[in-house]
Every structure is written in structure tokens, then in C-alpha cells.
Design an enzyme around this catalytic site. Sequence first.
Site, PDB file in Angstrom:
ATOM      1  CG  HIS A 309      20.102 -25.274  -0.430  1.00 34.24           C
ATOM      2  ND1 HIS A 309      20.014 -24.896  -1.742  1.00 34.24           N
ATOM      3  CD2 HIS A 309      21.421 -25.308  -0.116  1.00 34.24           C
ATOM      4  CE1 HIS A 309      21.239 -24.718  -2.209  1.00 34.24           C
ATOM      5  NE2 HIS A 309      22.102 -24.944  -1.251  1.00 34.24           N
ATOM      6  CG  ASP A 367      27.202 -26.069   4.773  1.00 34.95           C
ATOM      7  OD1 ASP A 367      28.171 -26.739   4.386  1.00 34.95           O
ATOM      8  OD2 ASP A 367      26.831 -25.037   4.214  1.00 34.95           O
TER       9      ASP A 367
HETATM   10  N1  ACO Z   1      15.060 -22.199  10.278  1.00 35.80           N
HETATM   11  C1  ACO Z   1      13.799 -21.726  10.431  1.00 35.80           C
HETATM   12  N2  ACO Z   1      13.050 -21.201   9.440  1.00 35.80           N
HETATM   13  C2  ACO Z   1      13.612 -21.156   8.226  1.00 35.80           C
HETATM   14  C3  ACO Z   1      14.919 -21.627   7.979  1.00 35.80           C
HETATM   15  C4  ACO Z   1      15.644 -22.173   9.050  1.00 35.80           C
HETATM   16  N3  ACO Z   1      16.886 -22.639   8.871  1.00 35.80           N
HETATM   17  N4  ACO Z   1      15.227 -21.451   6.674  1.00 35.80           N
HETATM   18  C5  ACO Z   1      14.143 -20.880   6.104  1.00 35.80           C
HETATM   19  N5  ACO Z   1      13.175 -20.706   7.048  1.00 35.80           N
HETATM   20  C6  ACO Z   1      11.832 -20.170   6.801  1.00 35.80           C
HETATM   21  C7  ACO Z   1      11.893 -18.674   6.507  1.00 35.80           C
HETATM   22  O1  ACO Z   1      11.723 -17.915   7.687  1.00 35.80           O
HETATM   23  C8  ACO Z   1      10.743 -18.489   5.543  1.00 35.80           C
HETATM   24  O2  ACO Z   1       9.548 -18.472   6.303  1.00 35.80           O
HETATM   25  P1  ACO Z   1       8.255 -17.644   5.736  1.00 35.80           P
HETATM   26  O3  ACO Z   1       7.837 -18.321   4.467  1.00 35.80           O
HETATM   27  O4  ACO Z   1       7.238 -17.793   6.831  1.00 35.80           O
HETATM   28  O5  ACO Z   1       8.725 -16.231   5.517  1.00 35.80           O
HETATM   29  C9  ACO Z   1      10.730 -19.798   4.743  1.00 35.80           C
HETATM   30  O6  ACO Z   1      11.341 -20.788   5.599  1.00 35.80           O
HETATM   31  C10 ACO Z   1      11.507 -19.700   3.432  1.00 35.80           C
HETATM   32  O7  ACO Z   1      12.828 -19.288   3.733  1.00 35.80           O
HETATM   33  P2  ACO Z   1      13.656 -18.217   2.930  1.00 35.80           P
HETATM   34  O8  ACO Z   1      14.644 -17.590   3.879  1.00 35.80           O
HETATM   35  O9  ACO Z   1      12.752 -17.337   2.159  1.00 35.80           O
HETATM   36  O10 ACO Z   1      14.420 -19.157   1.930  1.00 35.80           O
HETATM   37  P3  ACO Z   1      15.676 -18.777   1.114  1.00 35.80           P
HETATM   38  O11 ACO Z   1      15.693 -19.711  -0.045  1.00 35.80           O
HETATM   39  O12 ACO Z   1      15.744 -17.319   0.824  1.00 35.80           O
HETATM   40  O13 ACO Z   1      16.885 -19.090   2.135  1.00 35.80           O
HETATM   41  C11 ACO Z   1      18.590 -20.180   3.319  1.00 35.80           C
HETATM   42  C12 ACO Z   1      17.614 -20.253   2.147  1.00 35.80           C
HETATM   43  C13 ACO Z   1      19.367 -18.842   3.310  1.00 35.80           C
HETATM   44  C14 ACO Z   1      19.613 -21.297   3.174  1.00 35.80           C
HETATM   45  C15 ACO Z   1      17.812 -20.310   4.629  1.00 35.80           C
HETATM   46  O14 ACO Z   1      17.093 -21.543   4.627  1.00 35.80           O
HETATM   47  C16 ACO Z   1      18.706 -20.255   5.864  1.00 35.80           C
HETATM   48  O15 ACO Z   1      19.054 -19.160   6.325  1.00 35.80           O
HETATM   49  N6  ACO Z   1      19.118 -21.448   6.424  1.00 35.80           N
HETATM   50  C17 ACO Z   1      20.028 -21.485   7.534  1.00 35.80           C
HETATM   51  C18 ACO Z   1      21.439 -21.186   7.085  1.00 35.80           C
HETATM   52  C19 ACO Z   1      22.060 -22.333   6.323  1.00 35.80           C
HETATM   53  O16 ACO Z   1      22.022 -23.486   6.731  1.00 35.80           O
HETATM   54  N7  ACO Z   1      22.696 -21.999   5.174  1.00 35.80           N
HETATM   55  C20 ACO Z   1      23.434 -22.972   4.368  1.00 35.80           C
HETATM   56  C21 ACO Z   1      22.948 -23.038   2.986  1.00 35.80           C
HETATM   57  S1  ACO Z   1      23.768 -24.338   2.145  1.00 35.80           S
HETATM   58  C22 ACO Z   1      25.217 -23.666   1.571  1.00 35.80           C
HETATM   59  O17 ACO Z   1      25.455 -22.487   1.509  1.00 35.80           O
HETATM   60  C23 ACO Z   1      26.218 -24.675   1.138  1.00 35.80           C
END
Ligand code: ACO
Length: 432
Positions: A309, A367
Site C-alpha cells: 500500500h 482488497d
Molecule cells: N508485489 C511485489 N512487489 C511489490 C508489491 C507487490 N504487490 N508492491 C510493491 N512491491 C515492491 C516494488 O516493486 C518496490 O520494490 P523496489 O523497492 O525494489 O523498487 C517496493 O515494493 C515499493 O513499492 P512501490 O511500488 O514503490 O510502492 P508504492 O507505494 O508506489 O505502491 C502499490 C503501492 C501501488 C499499492 C503497490 O504495492 C502495488 O502495486 N500493489 C499491488 C496492487 C494492489 O494491491 N493495490 C491495492 C492498493 S489498496 C487500494 O487501492 C484500496
Amino acid sequence: MTDNKQATVTFSHNDTSCELPVKSGTLGLHAIDIKTLHKFTGTFTYDPGFTSTASCSSKITFIDGDQGILLYRGYPIEQLAEKCDFLETCYLLLNGELPNGKEMRTFVKLVSEHTLVHDQLTNFFRGFRRDAHPMAILVGVVGAMSAFYHNTAQFKDDDYRQIAAIRLIAKMPTIVAMCHKYSTGMPFMYPKNNLSYSENFMRMLHGTPCDDYLPNPVLTRALDRIFILHADHEQNASTSTVRLAGSSGANPYACVAAGIACLWGAAHGGANEAVLVMLEEIGDVSQIDSFIEKAKDKSDPFKLMGFGHRVYKNFDPRAVLMRQTCHEVLNELGLHDDKLFKLAMQLEKIALEDEYFIAKKLYPNVDFYSGIVLRALGIPTDMFTAIFAMARTVGWIAQWDEMITDPEQKIGRPRQLYTGAAKRDVTPISSR
Ligand code: ACO
């Protein structure tokens, strides 16, 4: 919001400088007020994704992502989920206070008087292909509501804004259920106003004119909890979209349609649908390890849907509540042995113990569990995000209302750091 007179930040650039006040809210981090930065220094800030930028001040929702705190109008989400129902939560978000018994009865009556949609609106559905995604239909039909209720001159009027909020909250279940009925070729169901908000929605979704639908209290309570947990989440992408669209004075129904479009993306509201698609793709417990490895592989775009998140970096308080609801629903329906649910529970366990996910603070978000609950409630996967939109409508409209009445409100207009070609001359096509 107060100006902390002692605290300022001095910013200097070339031979200009300015003192920027540090502002404090009721809770949360301090904010450097950069409104005058451009005027005094000719520079501006660069912050893709707004990770360090507040676009407004708000009294509606507070989140502390590190502590896993979510408050609506100061009340912890855990208490609201235990002690209130969704319409009480709507009243709170819209009015700032919880209703007493009389106020609640009046509010419920008002909402139930607006559940029917204009008969002419049903014609819009027929323009869509039967296999259209429900979110595509929802964006179109909610946007079309602006043609039924349009009077820009009245947006500053309290009564106009109140009735717009009531209409949206009341009609969304009817429209969302119609999206489903249309795609399955079934007749639309009229709302039944003696049922609760969740019961009415379940009946319009699952009932037919031939068989009456008998609501199960455990399941309707679970749905009501999904609505409460998704009702608002401060300045997330879709809410910011609603505010930005509304900042130009656009019609509120059109602004909410813009919010629905933004919510659709898999990184936002599309995640609960994406969780189920992912679980089906994984298919079997034996495949979990290879999907976990894919999620860790930087060269692979795959992410574990329902994990991580932007704001909650330790735990998502909504996920804790939704996990509990998930188990209640699975028990009620005797579904603990269902293949997909077993797979989901095993994936949760493995990811929570995995070093990569622990180090990056990637926990199941709301979610992950809401997708599983919705599936157990018999709701088709492609309807999940539409149900999220239905719940979030109250948050969008409360935030729109706050924005319209904010004396500091201006049309939203971010800047850009231009990285394109420098000024150059056009040569005529014959010479190119
Ligand atoms: N699976 C694997 N790796 C992940 C995931 C995941 N679900 N989420 C983040 N990471 C990793 C990223 O690759 C990144 O790695 P790095 O540091 O080596 O580059 C690190 O964790 C940080 O992630 P970011 O994408 O920079 O975090 P951000 O805060 O921008 O994104 C997000 C958050 C979009 C929710 C992301 O975690 C994601 O895409 N999750 C899956 C989709 C999801 O479940 N979304 C629902 C959100 S809740 C809502 O909208 C109610």
C-alpha cells in the site's frame, strides 16, 4: 490548521530566498506551505506521484500509515465497523458528526426516497455491449446523471449539494446492480425501500421478479462492512481526481464519474478484482512458490495483487477487520475447504513469512480479503470494483463538498518540469 509561527523553512535559490511557514494540522506530519515559493523565488517543486505534497487541507479522514490508523471525522475505523452501519457512516462523513436516532431516521428516509433512477436513464444501458465491463458502463451512466441534474449556478447552494450527495448515495446501488443485470441479460430489479442499504443491494443484484431474495444477515453485514471500510481514504488517486475535476466548477455527477474512471485501475480499486484473477492464474497451492519468485523478480512486471500500500507500511487496519469478516463469511457458507479460498489463505501465510515481503513492508491490504469475501457472496469478479465505487461515492462527494466550500479552493493546476525539445523553428514539409 494553524500556522506554527516559530517554525519556518528558508529556501534560497541563486540570489532569491523566502521564508516558508510550517503548518500543523490536528494530527499527523507538519507541512511546509510553499504557496509563495514561485512568486518569491521563481522556482517550483517537483514531486511525481505527490508523495510529499498535500493538495488541500481536509477535516474528513486521517490516516497514519506507519501506525496503521484510519479515522473518519476522528472516529477509529475499528469502532465504526463494530458499532455503526454504512448509512450512519455516510451521515458522519457528510455532516462531521454521528447522527442521533431522530437524525438517523430522517437520513435513512431521505436516502430511501431517492433510490429509484429516472426511467430515461435505463435507456443508456442499451447502448452498451452486453459484454462491456461493468466499470465502463458505470462511468458512462453516472456521467450521464449530470444530464438529469445540472445547474452549475447552484453548486454554492447548501441544499443543492446536500441533495446531490443523497442522490448519489441512494442511486449507486440501483445503478451498480443494473450494470450486472444488463450484462447477464436479466431484467432490472427495482429497489425495495423497507430493506437496509446492503439488503436492498443484494436483492437488486441476486433477486429476480420471479423469485424473491431472502437476505442472510451474516452476508449483508459483511457487505455493509466492506462499504464502511471503503467509504473514504483521504486524498487517494480517485478522490484527488474528483477534487481536481470539481475544482473547475464541473457538475458533481460528472466529477464522480471521473473518480470511478480513476478507481478502475488495477493499482487502485481494480486490485480486488486483480486478486481473484491472480488466484485463478496461480490455480494450485503447489504453484505459490513460483509466483512469489515472479513477484520478487525485478525483470518481471508481476506483482502480488492485494499486497502493499502506498500509505500503510506496517499494516492496513481495514485489512485486519476484513480478514475477520472473511473468516465469518467462509464459516457461514461452509467454504473453508473451497480450493481458491485455501489457496488464498496459504498465499497469505507464505507471503507474510517471506523475507522480501517483510523487508519491503508488503502486507495484505483490504482488497486481498474483500475480493475473497465478495466472491463468497456470489458476486462476479468483474463487479468488484463497481462495488468499491459504490462504497467510495460518499467519500468522493463529501470531499467534493469540502472542496467547493473551502475559501482557499482554486482550480487545480499542477506544474511540470519540461524535458522536451528546446525552442526550434519549423522547416516547411517540402524541405524535411
Ligand atoms: N508485489 C511485489 N512487489 C511489490 C508489491 C507487490 N504487490 N508492491 C510493491 N512491491 C515492491 C516494488 O516493486 C518496490 O520494490 P523496489 O523497492 O525494489 O523498487 C517496493 O515494493 C515499493 O513499492 P512501490 O511500488 O514503490 O510502492 P508504492 O507505494 O508506489 O505502491 C502499490 C503501492 C501501488 C499499492 C503497490 O504495492 C502495488 O502495486 N500493489 C499491488 C496492487 C494492489 O494491491 N493495490 C491495492 C492498493 S489498496 C487500494 O487501492 C484500496
